[in-house]
Design a protein around this motif. Structure first.
Motif, PDB file in Angstrom:
ATOM      1  N   THR A 172    -117.614   3.594  39.123  1.00 27.70           N
ATOM      2  CA  THR A 172    -118.191   4.790  39.737  1.00 27.70           C
ATOM      3  C   THR A 172    -118.224   4.824  41.441  1.00 27.70           C
ATOM      4  OG1 THR A 172    -120.319   4.440  39.552  1.00 27.70           O
ATOM      5  CG2 THR A 172    -119.174   5.683  37.639  1.00 27.70           C
ATOM      6  N   GLN A 173    -118.065   3.628  41.981  1.00 23.28           N
ATOM      7  CA  GLN A 173    -118.400   3.637  43.330  1.00 23.28           C
ATOM      8  C   GLN A 173    -116.940   3.587  44.298  1.00 23.28           C
ATOM      9  OE1 GLN A 173    -121.307   3.578  44.329  1.00 23.28           O
ATOM     10  NE2 GLN A 173    -121.974   3.668  42.256  1.00 23.28           N
ATOM     11  N   GLY A 174    -115.770   3.677  43.629  1.00 25.34           N
ATOM     12  CA  GLY A 174    -114.599   3.832  44.426  1.00 25.34           C
ATOM     13  C   GLY A 174    -114.358   4.947  45.130  1.00 25.34           C
ATOM     14  N   GLN A 175    -113.686   4.955  46.690  1.00 25.02           N
ATOM     15  CA  GLN A 175    -113.403   6.126  47.269  1.00 25.02           C
ATOM     16  C   GLN A 175    -111.965   6.192  47.251  1.00 25.02           C
ATOM     17  OE1 GLN A 175    -114.971   3.219  48.893  1.00 25.02           O
ATOM     18  NE2 GLN A 175    -117.018   3.942  48.291  1.00 25.02           N
ATOM     19  N   ARG A 176    -111.038   5.395  46.980  1.00 27.56           N
ATOM     20  CA  ARG A 176    -109.388   5.689  47.192  1.00 27.56           C
ATOM     21  C   ARG A 176    -109.049   6.590  45.874  1.00 27.56           C
ATOM     22  NH1 ARG A 176    -105.943   0.430  48.490  1.00 27.56           N
ATOM     23  NH2 ARG A 176    -106.616   1.163  50.464  1.00 27.56           N
ATOM     24  N   ARG A 177    -108.324   7.397  46.303  1.00 33.13           N
ATOM     25  CA  ARG A 177    -107.701   8.494  45.371  1.00 33.13           C
ATOM     26  C   ARG A 177    -106.213   8.293  45.498  1.00 33.13           C
ATOM     27  NH1 ARG A 177    -112.441  10.221  46.672  1.00 33.13           N
ATOM     28  NH2 ARG A 177    -113.729  11.538  45.107  1.00 33.13           N
ATOM     29  N   LEU A 178    -105.634   8.205  44.222  1.00 31.79           N
ATOM     30  CA  LEU A 178    -104.219   8.290  44.282  1.00 31.79           C
ATOM     31  C   LEU A 178    -103.667   9.459  43.777  1.00 31.79           C
ATOM     32  CD1 LEU A 178    -104.047   4.776  42.385  1.00 31.79           C
ATOM     33  CD2 LEU A 178    -103.806   5.347  44.906  1.00 31.79           C
ATOM     34  N   ALA A 179    -102.793  10.216  44.678  1.00 36.79           N
ATOM     35  CA  ALA A 179    -102.261  11.540  44.295  1.00 36.79           C
ATOM     36  C   ALA A 179    -100.594  11.109  43.955  1.00 36.79           C
ATOM     37  CB  ALA A 179    -102.241  12.358  45.187  1.00 36.79           C
ATOM     38  N   THR A 180    -100.703  10.734  42.587  1.00 42.81           N
ATOM     39  CA  THR A 180     -99.432  10.305  42.128  1.00 42.81           C
ATOM     40  C   THR A 180     -99.091  10.945  40.774  1.00 42.81           C
ATOM     41  OG1 THR A 180     -98.141   8.345  41.968  1.00 42.81           O
ATOM     42  CG2 THR A 180    -100.385   8.248  41.149  1.00 42.81           C
ATOM     43  N   GLN A 181     -97.833  11.039  40.554  1.00 44.92           N
ATOM     44  CA  GLN A 181     -97.422  11.085  39.028  1.00 44.92           C
ATOM     45  C   GLN A 181     -97.778   9.809  38.230  1.00 44.92           C
ATOM     46  OE1 GLN A 181     -96.103  14.040  37.714  1.00 44.92           O
ATOM     47  NE2 GLN A 181     -96.596  14.778  39.764  1.00 44.92           N
ATOM     48  N   ASP A 187    -101.734  -5.202  40.843  1.00 47.63           N
ATOM     49  CA  ASP A 187    -101.443  -4.664  42.459  1.00 47.63           C
ATOM     50  C   ASP A 187    -100.255  -3.988  42.411  1.00 47.63           C
ATOM     51  OD1 ASP A 187    -103.890  -6.022  43.192  1.00 47.63           O
ATOM     52  OD2 ASP A 187    -103.077  -7.792  43.778  1.00 47.63           O
ATOM     53  N   GLN A 188     -99.129  -4.478  41.669  1.00 49.11           N
ATOM     54  CA  GLN A 188     -97.817  -3.848  41.693  1.00 49.11           C
ATOM     55  C   GLN A 188     -97.741  -2.401  41.483  1.00 49.11           C
ATOM     56  OE1 GLN A 188     -95.538  -6.144  39.166  1.00 49.11           O
ATOM     57  NE2 GLN A 188     -94.544  -7.212  40.949  1.00 49.11           N
ATOM     58  N   ALA A 189     -98.799  -2.135  40.446  1.00 48.86           N
ATOM     59  CA  ALA A 189     -98.806  -0.882  39.839  1.00 48.86           C
ATOM     60  C   ALA A 189     -99.445   0.167  41.125  1.00 48.86           C
ATOM     61  CB  ALA A 189     -99.700  -0.680  38.612  1.00 48.86           C
ATOM     62  N   ILE A 190    -100.598  -0.402  41.527  1.00 45.08           N
ATOM     63  CA  ILE A 190    -101.114   0.493  42.745  1.00 45.08           C
ATOM     64  C   ILE A 190    -100.313   0.685  43.848  1.00 45.08           C
ATOM     65  CG2 ILE A 190    -103.236   0.641  44.239  1.00 45.08           C
ATOM     66  CD1 ILE A 190    -103.558   1.024  41.023  1.00 45.08           C
ATOM     67  N   GLU A 191     -99.637  -0.318  44.425  1.00 42.83           N
ATOM     68  CA  GLU A 191     -98.731  -0.358  45.401  1.00 42.83           C
ATOM     69  C   GLU A 191     -97.626   0.641  45.097  1.00 42.83           C
ATOM     70  OE1 GLU A 191     -97.504  -4.487  46.099  1.00 42.83           O
ATOM     71  OE2 GLU A 191     -99.388  -4.990  47.053  1.00 42.83           O
ATOM     72  N   THR A 192     -97.105   0.749  43.854  1.00 46.63           N
ATOM     73  CA  THR A 192     -95.984   1.684  43.752  1.00 46.63           C
ATOM     74  C   THR A 192     -96.685   3.461  43.806  1.00 46.63           C
ATOM     75  OG1 THR A 192     -96.328   1.930  41.248  1.00 46.63           O
ATOM     76  CG2 THR A 192     -94.767   0.435  42.206  1.00 46.63           C
ATOM     77  N   CYS A 193     -97.889   3.346  43.378  1.00 50.09           N
ATOM     78  CA  CYS A 193     -98.580   4.643  43.731  1.00 50.09           C
ATOM     79  C   CYS A 193     -98.867   5.029  44.966  1.00 50.09           C
ATOM     80  CB  CYS A 193     -99.985   4.754  42.934  1.00 50.09           C
ATOM     81  SG  CYS A 193     -99.890   4.543  41.135  1.00 50.09           S
ATOM     82  N   LEU A 194     -98.881   4.030  45.823  1.00 45.98           N
ATOM     83  CA  LEU A 194     -98.982   4.098  47.386  1.00 45.98           C
ATOM     84  C   LEU A 194     -97.745   4.572  48.305  1.00 45.98           C
ATOM     85  CD1 LEU A 194    -101.668   1.410  48.208  1.00 45.98           C
ATOM     86  CD2 LEU A 194    -101.997   4.141  47.624  1.00 45.98           C
ATOM     87  N   GLU A 195     -96.618   4.001  47.450  1.00 51.49           N
ATOM     88  CA  GLU A 195     -95.280   4.578  48.021  1.00 51.49           C
ATOM     89  C   GLU A 195     -95.046   5.855  48.074  1.00 51.49           C
ATOM     90  OE1 GLU A 195     -92.545   2.379  45.687  1.00 51.49           O
ATOM     91  OE2 GLU A 195     -93.196   0.382  46.490  1.00 51.49           O
ATOM     92  N   PRO A 196     -94.476   6.549  49.087  1.00 52.94           N
ATOM     93  CA  PRO A 196     -94.104   8.048  48.930  1.00 52.94           C
ATOM     94  C   PRO A 196     -93.094   8.448  47.595  1.00 52.94           C
ATOM     95  CG  PRO A 196     -93.428   6.898  51.008  1.00 52.94           C
ATOM     96  CD  PRO A 196     -93.837   6.017  50.165  1.00 52.94           C
ATOM     97  N   GLU A 197     -93.511   9.482  46.873  1.00 53.01           N
ATOM     98  CA  GLU A 197     -92.665   9.878  45.837  1.00 53.01           C
ATOM     99  C   GLU A 197     -91.353  10.419  46.256  1.00 53.01           C
ATOM    100  OE1 GLU A 197     -94.906  11.854  42.703  1.00 53.01           O
ATOM    101  OE2 GLU A 197     -96.630  10.986  43.403  1.00 53.01           O
ATOM    102  N   THR A 198     -90.312  10.223  45.746  1.00 56.25           N
ATOM    103  CA  THR A 198     -88.988  10.678  45.874  1.00 56.25           C
ATOM    104  C   THR A 198     -88.563  11.709  44.674  1.00 56.25           C
ATOM    105  OG1 THR A 198     -87.865   8.621  45.036  1.00 56.25           O
ATOM    106  CG2 THR A 198     -88.259   8.728  47.287  1.00 56.25           C
TER     107      THR A 198
END
Length: 104
Positions: free
Chosen positions: A9-18, A93-104
């Motif tokens: 419950t202590q995280g701050q980074r949100r991922l706006a992604t599909q 790490d790979q999964a989160i990095e793909t979420c940080l990439e711009p969606e095309t």
């Protein structure tokens, strides 16, 4: 099969992604599915693993992962067929990095 659930419950980074899927379940590997959830839900990780009795190791790997990424409002599902902790860390790490990439 063993199912483990970790909630932070202590995280701050949100991922706006599909929803994103990384990896393939096969001998010695795993898949990771990441998707955003409602605000205020924290980071919830569900692990389904064929290797029973390794809860303490999973806990250590998930704690390290959350400490590094500080995720919030995300749900992660892991389907494991006996991956090593190093492979688990790599796939997460790979999964989160793909979420940080711009969606095309």
């Amino acid at each position: 099969m063993e199912t483990l659930v970790f909630h932070y419950t202590q995280g701050q980074r949100r991922l706006a992604t599909q929803p994103r899927l990384v990896g393939v379940v096969s001998s010695g590997n795993l898949e990771v599915l990441v998707h955003s959830t409602e605000p205020g839900t924290g980071c919830e990780i569900h692990v389904s693993t064929a290797a029973e009795g390794f809860g303490a190791i999973w806990q250590a790997v998930m704690n390290d992962f959350q400490e590094r990424w500080q995720l919030a409002d995300v749900r992660i599902a892991i389907n494991d067929m006996g991956a090593t902790p190093a492979v688990v860390r790599l796939r997460l790490d790979q999964a989160i990095e793909t979420c940080l990439e711009p969606e095309t």
